[in-house]
Design a protein around this motif. Structure first.
Motif, mmCIF file in Angstrom:
data_model
loop_
_atom_site.group_PDB
_atom_site.id
_atom_site.type_symbol
_atom_site.label_atom_id
_atom_site.label_comp_id
_atom_site.label_asym_id
_atom_site.label_seq_id
_atom_site.Cartn_x
_atom_site.Cartn_y
_atom_site.Cartn_z
ATOM 1 N N GLN A 27 38.133 26.664 41.327
ATOM 2 C CA GLN A 27 37.769 25.250 41.425
ATOM 3 C C GLN A 27 36.611 24.880 40.491
ATOM 4 O O GLN A 27 36.121 23.755 40.517
ATOM 5 N N ALA A 28 36.188 25.811 39.656
ATOM 6 C CA ALA A 28 35.083 25.549 38.725
ATOM 7 C C ALA A 28 35.525 24.591 37.624
ATOM 8 O O ALA A 28 36.696 24.552 37.245
ATOM 9 N N ASN A 29 34.580 23.827 37.117
ATOM 10 C CA ASN A 29 34.824 22.985 35.956
ATOM 11 C C ASN A 29 34.679 23.830 34.697
ATOM 12 O O ASN A 29 33.960 24.827 34.688
ATOM 13 N N LEU A 30 35.369 23.409 33.652
ATOM 14 C CA LEU A 30 35.330 24.145 32.385
ATOM 15 C C LEU A 30 34.773 23.274 31.273
ATOM 16 O O LEU A 30 35.076 22.084 31.183
ATOM 17 N N ILE A 31 33.982 23.896 30.436
ATOM 18 C CA ILE A 31 33.451 23.272 29.244
ATOM 19 C C ILE A 31 33.932 24.125 28.077
ATOM 20 O O ILE A 31 33.567 25.295 27.964
ATOM 21 N N GLY A 32 34.796 23.571 27.246
ATOM 22 C CA GLY A 32 35.318 24.307 26.104
ATOM 23 C C GLY A 32 34.413 24.158 24.900
ATOM 24 O O GLY A 32 34.055 23.049 24.531
ATOM 25 N N VAL A 33 34.057 25.283 24.290
ATOM 26 C CA VAL A 33 33.209 25.273 23.095
ATOM 27 C C VAL A 33 33.877 26.168 22.060
ATOM 28 O O VAL A 33 33.867 27.391 22.185
ATOM 29 N N LYS A 34 34.499 25.531 21.058
ATOM 30 C CA LYS A 34 35.207 26.288 20.027
ATOM 31 C C LYS A 34 34.225 26.722 18.948
ATOM 32 O O LYS A 34 33.666 25.894 18.233
ATOM 33 N N VAL A 35 34.031 28.043 18.839
ATOM 34 C CA VAL A 35 33.149 28.604 17.815
ATOM 35 C C VAL A 35 33.853 29.662 16.968
ATOM 36 O O VAL A 35 33.279 30.158 16.009
ATOM 37 N N LEU A 36 35.081 30.019 17.352
ATOM 38 C CA LEU A 36 35.849 31.028 16.629
ATOM 39 C C LEU A 36 37.122 30.398 16.080
ATOM 40 O O LEU A 36 37.742 29.557 16.736
ATOM 41 N N ASN A 37 37.545 30.817 14.894
ATOM 42 C CA ASN A 37 38.721 30.227 14.270
ATOM 43 C C ASN A 37 40.025 30.805 14.836
ATOM 44 O O ASN A 37 40.008 31.578 15.794
ATOM 45 N N SER A 38 41.140 30.450 14.204
ATOM 46 C CA SER A 38 42.454 30.864 14.696
ATOM 47 C C SER A 38 42.662 32.371 14.644
ATOM 48 O O SER A 38 43.529 32.898 15.335
ATOM 49 N N LYS A 39 41.872 33.079 13.861
ATOM 50 C CA LYS A 39 41.945 34.543 13.795
ATOM 51 C C LYS A 39 40.955 35.208 14.740
ATOM 52 O O LYS A 39 40.882 36.426 14.810
ATOM 53 N N GLY A 40 40.155 34.401 15.447
ATOM 54 C CA GLY A 40 39.162 34.955 16.361
ATOM 55 C C GLY A 40 37.849 35.285 15.686
ATOM 56 O O GLY A 40 37.006 35.967 16.263
ATOM 57 N N ASN A 41 37.642 34.804 14.468
ATOM 58 C CA ASN A 41 36.425 35.089 13.732
ATOM 59 C C ASN A 41 35.501 33.880 13.717
ATOM 60 O O ASN A 41 35.963 32.747 13.746
ATOM 61 N N GLY A 42 34.209 34.136 13.642
ATOM 62 C CA GLY A 42 33.243 33.056 13.549
ATOM 63 C C GLY A 42 31.909 33.570 13.084
ATOM 64 O O GLY A 42 31.665 34.770 13.085
#
Length: 166
Positions: free
Chosen positions: A100-115
């Motif tokens: 039941q937790a809320n989610l906060i999405g933070v995209k820091v990695l690209n489509s290959k999983g690198n950042g």
């Protein structure tokens, strides 16, 4: 649009193993389900999956500044499912640790999983500035590596330990 189960990335056995390892069933029986807690998923993004889409309360794309949640790799969505999936898509079979937790999405990695460390720090700064102070941070970030051009990079595909500094 075809929706894949969030547990397809790493397998349903992994989700069940994690829930058993942290004794989430015992906690769930006490009525502790994560309600009112914000969990920041700092990773490859966050696909608005039926198991949690109504509980996405924040989104930040440090890479491309897209305004709506997405995940072009799948790992961030998989992590979100383990953390807070409600089990809706699997008819209750695969439920996250805090369903039941809320989610906060933070995209820091690209489509290959690198950042880069810069993008990760940018995402963490955004959380501190824009989200509730009780937000937890989960990173799906693997082993640190040096990129060819000398910039510090992180690779979520290696399965290595999480770290920010060499």
């Amino acid at each position: 649009m075809h929706i894949l189960p969030i547990y397809s990335y790493g397998g349903s056995q992994q989700m069940n193993r994690v829930r058993k390892a942290v004794f989430s069933e015992a906690v769930h029986k006490q009525g502790i389900l994560g309600k009112g807690i914000g969990v920041a998923i700092v990773d490859t993004g966050l696909f608005p999956h039926p198991d949690y889409r109504s509980r996405i309360t924040g989104w930040y794309d440090a890479l491309y500044q897209k305004p709506a949640p997405y995940d072009d790799n799948g790992h961030g969505s998989h992590v979100a499912g383990i953390a807070a999936g409600a089990g809706t898509f699997s008819h209750g079979k695969y439920k996250g640790i805090a369903p039941q937790a809320n989610l906060i999405g933070v995209k820091v990695l690209n489509s290959k999983g690198n950042g880069t460390i810069h993008d990760i720090m940018n995402g963490l700064q955004w959380i501190l500035k824009n989200q509730a102070t009780d937000a937890l941070v989960l990173t799906g970030i693997g082993e640190c590596q040096k990129a060819i051009d000398g910039i510090d990079c992180l690779d979520s595909q290696t399965g290595g330990p999480s770290c920010f500094l060499h």
